[in-house]
Write a protein that holds these residues in place. Structure first.
Motif, PDB file in Angstrom:
ATOM      1  N   HIS A  25      71.340  14.546  59.269  1.00  0.00           N
ATOM      2  CA  HIS A  25      72.509  15.373  58.954  1.00  0.00           C
ATOM      3  C   HIS A  25      72.150  16.457  57.930  1.00  0.00           C
ATOM      4  O   HIS A  25      72.454  17.643  58.128  1.00  0.00           O
ATOM      5  CB  HIS A  25      73.638  14.485  58.417  1.00  0.00           C
ATOM      6  CG  HIS A  25      74.862  15.244  58.014  1.00  0.00           C
ATOM      7  ND1 HIS A  25      75.846  15.605  58.915  1.00  0.00           N
ATOM      8  CD2 HIS A  25      75.267  15.726  56.797  1.00  0.00           C
ATOM      9  CE1 HIS A  25      76.801  16.281  58.280  1.00  0.00           C
ATOM     10  NE2 HIS A  25      76.473  16.357  56.994  1.00  0.00           N
ATOM     11  N   VAL A  26      71.480  16.061  56.837  1.00  0.00           N
ATOM     12  CA  VAL A  26      71.118  17.018  55.783  1.00  0.00           C
ATOM     13  C   VAL A  26      70.092  18.017  56.299  1.00  0.00           C
ATOM     14  O   VAL A  26      70.178  19.224  56.020  1.00  0.00           O
ATOM     15  CB  VAL A  26      70.579  16.281  54.542  1.00  0.00           C
ATOM     16  CG1 VAL A  26      70.081  17.280  53.490  1.00  0.00           C
ATOM     17  CG2 VAL A  26      71.655  15.387  53.944  1.00  0.00           C
ATOM     18  N   LEU A  27      69.109  17.545  57.064  1.00  0.00           N
ATOM     19  CA  LEU A  27      68.090  18.445  57.598  1.00  0.00           C
ATOM     20  C   LEU A  27      68.715  19.507  58.506  1.00  0.00           C
ATOM     21  O   LEU A  27      68.408  20.703  58.394  1.00  0.00           O
ATOM     22  CB  LEU A  27      67.044  17.653  58.382  1.00  0.00           C
ATOM     23  CG  LEU A  27      65.953  18.493  59.073  1.00  0.00           C
ATOM     24  CD1 LEU A  27      65.159  19.314  58.055  1.00  0.00           C
ATOM     25  CD2 LEU A  27      65.009  17.593  59.884  1.00  0.00           C
ATOM     26  N   LYS A  28      69.586  19.096  59.386  1.00  0.00           N
ATOM     27  CA  LYS A  28      70.233  20.037  60.306  1.00  0.00           C
ATOM     28  C   LYS A  28      71.016  21.101  59.537  1.00  0.00           C
ATOM     29  O   LYS A  28      70.919  22.306  59.830  1.00  0.00           O
ATOM     30  CB  LYS A  28      71.160  19.284  61.258  1.00  0.00           C
ATOM     31  CG  LYS A  28      71.820  20.166  62.306  1.00  0.00           C
ATOM     32  CD  LYS A  28      72.687  19.332  63.256  1.00  0.00           C
ATOM     33  CE  LYS A  28      73.361  20.219  64.294  1.00  0.00           C
ATOM     34  NZ  LYS A  28      74.209  19.423  65.236  1.00  0.00           N
ATOM     35  N   GLN A  29      71.785  20.688  58.534  1.00  0.00           N
ATOM     36  CA  GLN A  29      72.566  21.635  57.735  1.00  0.00           C
ATOM     37  C   GLN A  29      71.654  22.582  56.953  1.00  0.00           C
ATOM     38  O   GLN A  29      71.924  23.777  56.847  1.00  0.00           O
ATOM     39  CB  GLN A  29      73.466  20.877  56.767  1.00  0.00           C
ATOM     40  CG  GLN A  29      74.677  20.229  57.412  1.00  0.00           C
ATOM     41  CD  GLN A  29      75.700  19.778  56.383  1.00  0.00           C
ATOM     42  OE1 GLN A  29      75.339  19.404  55.268  1.00  0.00           O
ATOM     43  NE2 GLN A  29      76.975  19.833  56.747  1.00  0.00           N
ATOM     44  N   THR A  30      70.566  22.041  56.410  1.00  0.00           N
ATOM     45  CA  THR A  30      69.640  22.843  55.605  1.00  0.00           C
ATOM     46  C   THR A  30      68.954  23.896  56.461  1.00  0.00           C
ATOM     47  O   THR A  30      68.865  25.078  56.072  1.00  0.00           O
ATOM     48  CB  THR A  30      68.587  21.939  54.937  1.00  0.00           C
ATOM     49  OG1 THR A  30      69.245  20.961  54.124  1.00  0.00           O
ATOM     50  CG2 THR A  30      67.638  22.753  54.073  1.00  0.00           C
ATOM     51  N   LEU A  31      68.462  23.496  57.623  1.00  0.00           N
ATOM     52  CA  LEU A  31      67.792  24.450  58.514  1.00  0.00           C
ATOM     53  C   LEU A  31      68.758  25.557  58.925  1.00  0.00           C
ATOM     54  O   LEU A  31      68.395  26.744  58.949  1.00  0.00           O
ATOM     55  CB  LEU A  31      67.243  23.729  59.750  1.00  0.00           C
ATOM     56  CG  LEU A  31      66.130  22.700  59.518  1.00  0.00           C
ATOM     57  CD1 LEU A  31      65.747  22.036  60.838  1.00  0.00           C
ATOM     58  CD2 LEU A  31      64.902  23.344  58.894  1.00  0.00           C
ATOM     59  N   HIS A  32      69.967  25.177  59.263  1.00  0.00           N
ATOM     60  CA  HIS A  32      70.975  26.169  59.690  1.00  0.00           C
ATOM     61  C   HIS A  32      71.264  27.172  58.572  1.00  0.00           C
ATOM     62  O   HIS A  32      71.315  28.391  58.814  1.00  0.00           O
ATOM     63  CB  HIS A  32      72.265  25.453  60.097  1.00  0.00           C
ATOM     64  CG  HIS A  32      73.371  26.394  60.492  1.00  0.00           C
ATOM     65  ND1 HIS A  32      73.379  27.078  61.702  1.00  0.00           N
ATOM     66  CD2 HIS A  32      74.503  26.789  59.826  1.00  0.00           C
ATOM     67  CE1 HIS A  32      74.459  27.848  61.761  1.00  0.00           C
ATOM     68  NE2 HIS A  32      75.154  27.689  60.639  1.00  0.00           N
ATOM     69  N   ALA A  33      71.425  26.684  57.348  1.00  0.00           N
ATOM     70  CA  ALA A  33      71.741  27.574  56.219  1.00  0.00           C
ATOM     71  C   ALA A  33      70.587  28.506  55.885  1.00  0.00           C
ATOM     72  O   ALA A  33      70.790  29.704  55.633  1.00  0.00           O
ATOM     73  CB  ALA A  33      72.115  26.729  54.997  1.00  0.00           C
ATOM     74  N   ARG A  35      68.146  29.566  57.809  1.00  0.00           N
ATOM     75  CA  ARG A  35      67.804  30.524  58.864  1.00  0.00           C
ATOM     76  C   ARG A  35      68.645  31.794  58.782  1.00  0.00           C
ATOM     77  O   ARG A  35      68.350  32.770  59.465  1.00  0.00           O
ATOM     78  CB  ARG A  35      67.937  29.850  60.230  1.00  0.00           C
ATOM     79  CG  ARG A  35      66.744  28.955  60.531  1.00  0.00           C
ATOM     80  CD  ARG A  35      66.907  28.086  61.755  1.00  0.00           C
ATOM     81  NE  ARG A  35      65.708  27.267  61.955  1.00  0.00           N
ATOM     82  CZ  ARG A  35      65.671  26.116  62.603  1.00  0.00           C
ATOM     83  NH1 ARG A  35      66.801  25.626  63.138  1.00  0.00           N
ATOM     84  NH2 ARG A  35      64.536  25.444  62.732  1.00  0.00           N
ATOM     85  N   GLU A  36      69.652  31.774  57.940  1.00  0.00           N
ATOM     86  CA  GLU A  36      70.419  32.997  57.668  1.00  0.00           C
ATOM     87  C   GLU A  36      69.632  33.928  56.731  1.00  0.00           C
ATOM     88  O   GLU A  36      69.953  35.110  56.629  1.00  0.00           O
ATOM     89  CB  GLU A  36      71.759  32.637  57.014  1.00  0.00           C
ATOM     90  CG  GLU A  36      72.699  31.831  57.886  1.00  0.00           C
ATOM     91  CD  GLU A  36      73.229  32.665  59.039  1.00  0.00           C
ATOM     92  OE1 GLU A  36      73.534  33.857  58.821  1.00  0.00           O
ATOM     93  OE2 GLU A  36      73.346  32.121  60.161  1.00  0.00           O
ATOM     94  N   VAL A  56      63.944  15.668  51.854  1.00  0.00           N
ATOM     95  CA  VAL A  56      63.937  16.584  52.996  1.00  0.00           C
ATOM     96  C   VAL A  56      63.014  17.739  52.651  1.00  0.00           C
ATOM     97  O   VAL A  56      63.256  18.481  51.700  1.00  0.00           O
ATOM     98  CB  VAL A  56      65.356  17.116  53.300  1.00  0.00           C
ATOM     99  CG1 VAL A  56      65.301  18.137  54.435  1.00  0.00           C
ATOM    100  CG2 VAL A  56      66.296  15.966  53.648  1.00  0.00           C
ATOM    101  N   ASP A  57      61.911  17.881  53.393  1.00  0.00           N
ATOM    102  CA  ASP A  57      60.950  18.962  53.164  1.00  0.00           C
ATOM    103  C   ASP A  57      61.175  20.076  54.165  1.00  0.00           C
ATOM    104  O   ASP A  57      61.241  19.829  55.380  1.00  0.00           O
ATOM    105  CB  ASP A  57      59.514  18.446  53.310  1.00  0.00           C
ATOM    106  CG  ASP A  57      59.030  17.738  52.060  1.00  0.00           C
ATOM    107  OD1 ASP A  57      58.987  18.395  51.008  1.00  0.00           O
ATOM    108  OD2 ASP A  57      58.718  16.537  52.137  1.00  0.00           O
ATOM    109  N   VAL A  58      61.264  21.305  53.659  1.00  0.00           N
ATOM    110  CA  VAL A  58      61.480  22.459  54.528  1.00  0.00           C
ATOM    111  C   VAL A  58      60.535  23.578  54.125  1.00  0.00           C
ATOM    112  O   VAL A  58      60.366  23.873  52.937  1.00  0.00           O
ATOM    113  CB  VAL A  58      62.946  22.959  54.446  1.00  0.00           C
ATOM    114  CG1 VAL A  58      63.137  24.187  55.335  1.00  0.00           C
ATOM    115  CG2 VAL A  58      63.911  21.850  54.851  1.00  0.00           C
ATOM    116  N   ALA A  63      61.264  36.368  54.195  1.00  0.00           N
ATOM    117  CA  ALA A  63      62.616  36.558  53.651  1.00  0.00           C
ATOM    118  C   ALA A  63      63.305  37.753  54.294  1.00  0.00           C
ATOM    119  O   ALA A  63      62.703  38.820  54.473  1.00  0.00           O
ATOM    120  CB  ALA A  63      62.541  36.756  52.134  1.00  0.00           C
ATOM    121  N   LEU A  64      64.588  37.595  54.653  1.00  0.00           N
ATOM    122  CA  LEU A  64      65.352  38.665  55.289  1.00  0.00           C
ATOM    123  C   LEU A  64      66.123  39.503  54.267  1.00  0.00           C
ATOM    124  O   LEU A  64      66.658  40.557  54.614  1.00  0.00           O
ATOM    125  CB  LEU A  64      66.342  38.054  56.296  1.00  0.00           C
ATOM    126  CG  LEU A  64      65.712  37.191  57.407  1.00  0.00           C
ATOM    127  CD1 LEU A  64      66.800  36.577  58.276  1.00  0.00           C
ATOM    128  CD2 LEU A  64      64.739  38.014  58.247  1.00  0.00           C
TER     129      LEU A  64
END
Length: 433
Positions: A25-33, A35-36, A56-58, A63-64
């Motif tokens: 759950h946390v990984l999915k939310q983190t990746l989504h946030a 990627r913005e 959770v390692d990301v 950077a955009l």
């Protein structure tokens, strides 16, 4: 950091290990946030069979926006922006490293074990999830980090296999080691080959497509690692055989068990104590292969792998030049320590006189200075830069006393000049007043 960054923080926060549902759950939310704000955002593939997760390692790169770019803003500011985006209650900014540890609230999700909990159950303790964000400064490095961090202990396993063939993989890429240099200086012995994952996997004979998918079990990962073209297991009676230590012999096969454990490098023995999967590879999987007679085909020799690396990566010239340079450096060190210093008496000799003699002869032999108006034939080098050791030793033994006298005279002249300069400086200062 295994989820322990905030345990010793100035304001400690509880970040217990997470069940898979919370982690996902946390990984999915983190990746989504993230990627913005970044062109590439990924999490390394986890090791098989994990029932809990420490953090959770990301990985992020590209950077955009300037506010999220360490190339444009101080890392402390970028770390704070990342904390804002992910709703962190605490941020640890690692100075000198593009890594930030974030503590975010534990998500309010219903776990399977909680579905039938009575409504009167006591409220849960306040706890948090640790998220580690690693900013990578180039797409190439991003791909390598993602590759190198995949599957947990898999690179510990493969590393112990390919090391026997003179190969090393670290956080920068694949390297070939020069045995002669490695004996004295491991870092200087390394020749860079590649940082491209596909080239690494192809070279060691591992299926690339399978690499980028999770393993369903530890056993599946072990069998995948055993498919490496450099992995082989010594038969049960092989340790009784006697081998000539000279010549181009096969790299020693894996043994595993207590015998194999004793032959491991110190770092690998430490890994066994700390990494259960690596410990199972050494103590369970390899002994089982020996019992069943699996993977017993002897592989290429270390020299054959070296030559293959020369051909594929074009590093033969660099390898040979580095080895030649190292040998020459060692030779000159031997000339100074054993031939020059070793040939000048220590007992019954004034130490200042001996030091002056060593300085003078070193300048003649190793720095090309004249002695009595000429460069002595005995100290001339061959085309490779090497000396005739016997000739140099004979020169030192015949001339060390004269060299000492010359050295003391030079020291005296230097001292006089220094005194004269000091006096001249004092007089200038008096005049300027």
């Amino acid at each position: 950091m295994g989820g322990q960054a905030f345990a010793s923080h100035a304001s400690p926060l509880p970040t217990p290990r997470m069940p898979p549902a919370v982690y996902d759950h946390v990984l999915k939310q983190t990746l989504h946030a993230l990627r913005e704000h970044y062109a590439q955002v990924e999490s390394p593939i986890e090791a098989p069979g994990k029932t809990t997760h420490g953090d959770v390692d990301v990985l992020v790169t590209g950077a955009l926006e300037k506010d999220f770019d360490p190339e444009e803003r101080p890392w402390i500011e970028v770390a704070d922006k990342l904390g804002e985006v992910l709703g962190a209650v605490s941020v640890i900014r690692n100075h000198g490293q593009s890594v930030v540890n974030l503590a975010v609230p534990w998500p309010k999700i219903v776990l399977p074990s909680m579905e039938h909990s009575p409504e009167s159950a006591e409220p849960e303790e306040v706890k948090y999830v640790q998220i580690d964000i690693h900013y990578i400064h180039s797409p190439e490095r991003f791909q390598w980090e993602l590759f190198h961090s995949a599957h947990g202990d898999l690179w510990n396993i493969l590393g112990s296999t390919i090391r026997r063939f003179g190969l090393t993989v670290n956080d920068r890429g694949l390297y070939l080691r020069i045995p002669d240099i490695e004996l004295l200086d491991r870092k200087k012995s390394m020749i860079f080959l590649t940082e491209k994952p596909s080239e690494v996997l192809n070279f060691i004979g591992i299926d690339e497509k399978r690499w980028w998918k999770p393993f369903s079990s530890q056993s599946e990962m072990f069998n995948y690692a055993a498919g490496c073209k450099l992995f082989w297991v010594r038969e049960k009676d092989a340790e009784e055989e006697e081998y000539d230590v000279v010549g181009d012999l096969p790299a020693e096969g894996q043994e595993g068990g207590e015998v194999g454990k004793k032959k491991l490098k110190h770092n690998d023995r430490q890994r066994m104590a700390k990494r259960p999967i690596f410990n199972d590879w050494i103590t369970v999987f390899i002994p089982k292969c020996r019992e069943e007679g699996l993977y017993t085909e002897q592989k290429p020799t270390q020299n054959e792998i070296r030559d293959e690396a020369f051909k594929q990566f074009g590093v033969q010239k660099e390898y040979e030049e580095k080895l030649a340079s190292w040998k020459l450096l060692r030779h000159k060190d031997e000339i100074l320590r054993e031939v020059i210093k070793g040939s000048i008496p220590i007992e019954d000799v004034d130490q200042q006189f001996r030091a002056a003699s060593i300085r003078t002869i070193k300048a003649v032999v190793l720095e090309g200075q004249e002695f009595q108006g000429v460069i002595p034939e005995a100290v001339k080098q061959d085309a490779r830069g090497f000396y005739d050791v016997a000739a140099v030793k004979a020169f030192v033994q015949a001339n060390w006393e004269e060299a000492g006298r010359v050295g003391l005279e030079r020291l005296l002249v230097k001292s006089r000049l220094a005194m004269q300069e000091k006096e001249a400086k004092r007089k200038r200062e008096v005049v300027e007043r």
